[in-house]
Design a protein around this motif. Structure first.
Motif, PDB file in Angstrom:
ATOM      1  N   SER A 193       0.849  -1.191   0.000  1.00 49.36           N
ATOM      2  CA  SER A 193       0.000   0.000   0.000  1.00 49.36           C
ATOM      3  C   SER A 193       0.885   1.243   0.000  1.00 49.36           C
ATOM      4  O   SER A 193       1.959   1.259   0.594  1.00 49.36           O
ATOM      5  CB  SER A 193      -0.928  -0.004   1.215  1.00 49.36           C
ATOM      6  OG  SER A 193      -0.168   0.022   2.397  1.00 49.36           O
ATOM      7  N   LYS A 194       0.409   2.249  -0.674  1.00 52.96           N
ATOM      8  CA  LYS A 194       1.180   3.476  -0.811  1.00 52.96           C
ATOM      9  C   LYS A 194       0.302   4.665  -0.459  1.00 52.96           C
ATOM     10  O   LYS A 194      -0.899   4.648  -0.658  1.00 52.96           O
ATOM     11  CB  LYS A 194       1.692   3.621  -2.241  1.00 52.96           C
ATOM     12  CG  LYS A 194       2.647   2.529  -2.637  1.00 52.96           C
ATOM     13  CD  LYS A 194       3.092   2.642  -4.073  1.00 52.96           C
ATOM     14  CE  LYS A 194       4.043   1.502  -4.373  1.00 52.96           C
ATOM     15  NZ  LYS A 194       3.968   1.009  -5.679  1.00 52.96           N
ATOM     16  N   GLU A 195       0.921   5.694   0.071  1.00 48.85           N
ATOM     17  CA  GLU A 195       0.211   6.918   0.387  1.00 48.85           C
ATOM     18  C   GLU A 195       0.063   7.728  -0.900  1.00 48.85           C
ATOM     19  O   GLU A 195       1.028   7.912  -1.642  1.00 48.85           O
ATOM     20  CB  GLU A 195       1.009   7.711   1.417  1.00 48.85           C
ATOM     21  CG  GLU A 195       0.291   8.930   1.917  1.00 48.85           C
ATOM     22  CD  GLU A 195       1.078   9.616   3.024  1.00 48.85           C
ATOM     23  OE1 GLU A 195       1.094  10.862   3.005  1.00 48.85           O
ATOM     24  OE2 GLU A 195       1.668   8.914   3.856  1.00 48.85           O
ATOM     25  N   VAL A 196      -1.147   8.165  -1.154  1.00 53.77           N
ATOM     26  CA  VAL A 196      -1.396   8.981  -2.345  1.00 53.77           C
ATOM     27  C   VAL A 196      -2.103  10.262  -1.912  1.00 53.77           C
ATOM     28  O   VAL A 196      -2.885  10.271  -0.964  1.00 53.77           O
ATOM     29  CB  VAL A 196      -2.260   8.234  -3.389  1.00 53.77           C
ATOM     30  CG1 VAL A 196      -1.512   7.028  -3.942  1.00 53.77           C
ATOM     31  CG2 VAL A 196      -3.583   7.799  -2.799  1.00 53.77           C
ATOM     32  N   PRO A 197      -1.831  11.357  -2.605  1.00 59.75           N
ATOM     33  CA  PRO A 197      -2.506  12.609  -2.258  1.00 59.75           C
ATOM     34  C   PRO A 197      -3.982  12.565  -2.688  1.00 59.75           C
ATOM     35  O   PRO A 197      -4.314  11.969  -3.707  1.00 59.75           O
ATOM     36  CB  PRO A 197      -1.732  13.667  -3.043  1.00 59.75           C
ATOM     37  CG  PRO A 197      -1.054  12.920  -4.136  1.00 59.75           C
ATOM     38  CD  PRO A 197      -0.845  11.521  -3.642  1.00 59.75           C
ATOM     39  N   LEU A 198      -4.856  13.176  -1.888  1.00 61.10           N
ATOM     40  CA  LEU A 198      -6.286  13.198  -2.190  1.00 61.10           C
ATOM     41  C   LEU A 198      -6.772  14.642  -2.064  1.00 61.10           C
ATOM     42  O   LEU A 198      -6.545  15.301  -1.046  1.00 61.10           O
ATOM     43  CB  LEU A 198      -7.049  12.291  -1.216  1.00 61.10           C
ATOM     44  CG  LEU A 198      -8.553  12.269  -1.361  1.00 61.10           C
ATOM     45  CD1 LEU A 198      -8.953  11.688  -2.720  1.00 61.10           C
ATOM     46  CD2 LEU A 198      -9.178  11.467  -0.234  1.00 61.10           C
TER      47      LEU A 198
END
Length: 80
Positions: A63-68
């Motif tokens: 899992s990766k952090e993505v901007p929202l």
């Protein structure tokens, strides 16, 4: 290890039962050791390649952090 083996081959006398590789005589047992070393290197390369593929699979599944960003209006519930 391969350098030592090559030096050993270069210094050896040509006995009965030797083979020529690239114009040089190689004793049978040294040839066998050299072939074993080449086989081990081939297996090592195949295993390393397989591990690299598995590492890529793990990295892609992690899992990766993505901007929202939210662009829109909030709705308010009004009771009468």
């Amino acid at each position: 290890a391969l350098v030592t083996l090559a030096e050993e081959i270069a210094k050896s006398v040509t006995p009965v039962g030797s083979r020529k590789i690239n114009g040089k005589c190689i004793q049978s047992h040294l040839l066998s050791r050299l072939e074993d070393s080449v086989a081990i290197v081939s297996v090592y390369k195949a295993v390393r390649e397989k591990l690299n593929e598995q590492i890529k699979d793990v990295d892609s599944a992690r899992s990766k952090e993505v901007p929202l960003f939210w662009i829109g209006m909030a709705e308010a519930k009004v009771e009468l």
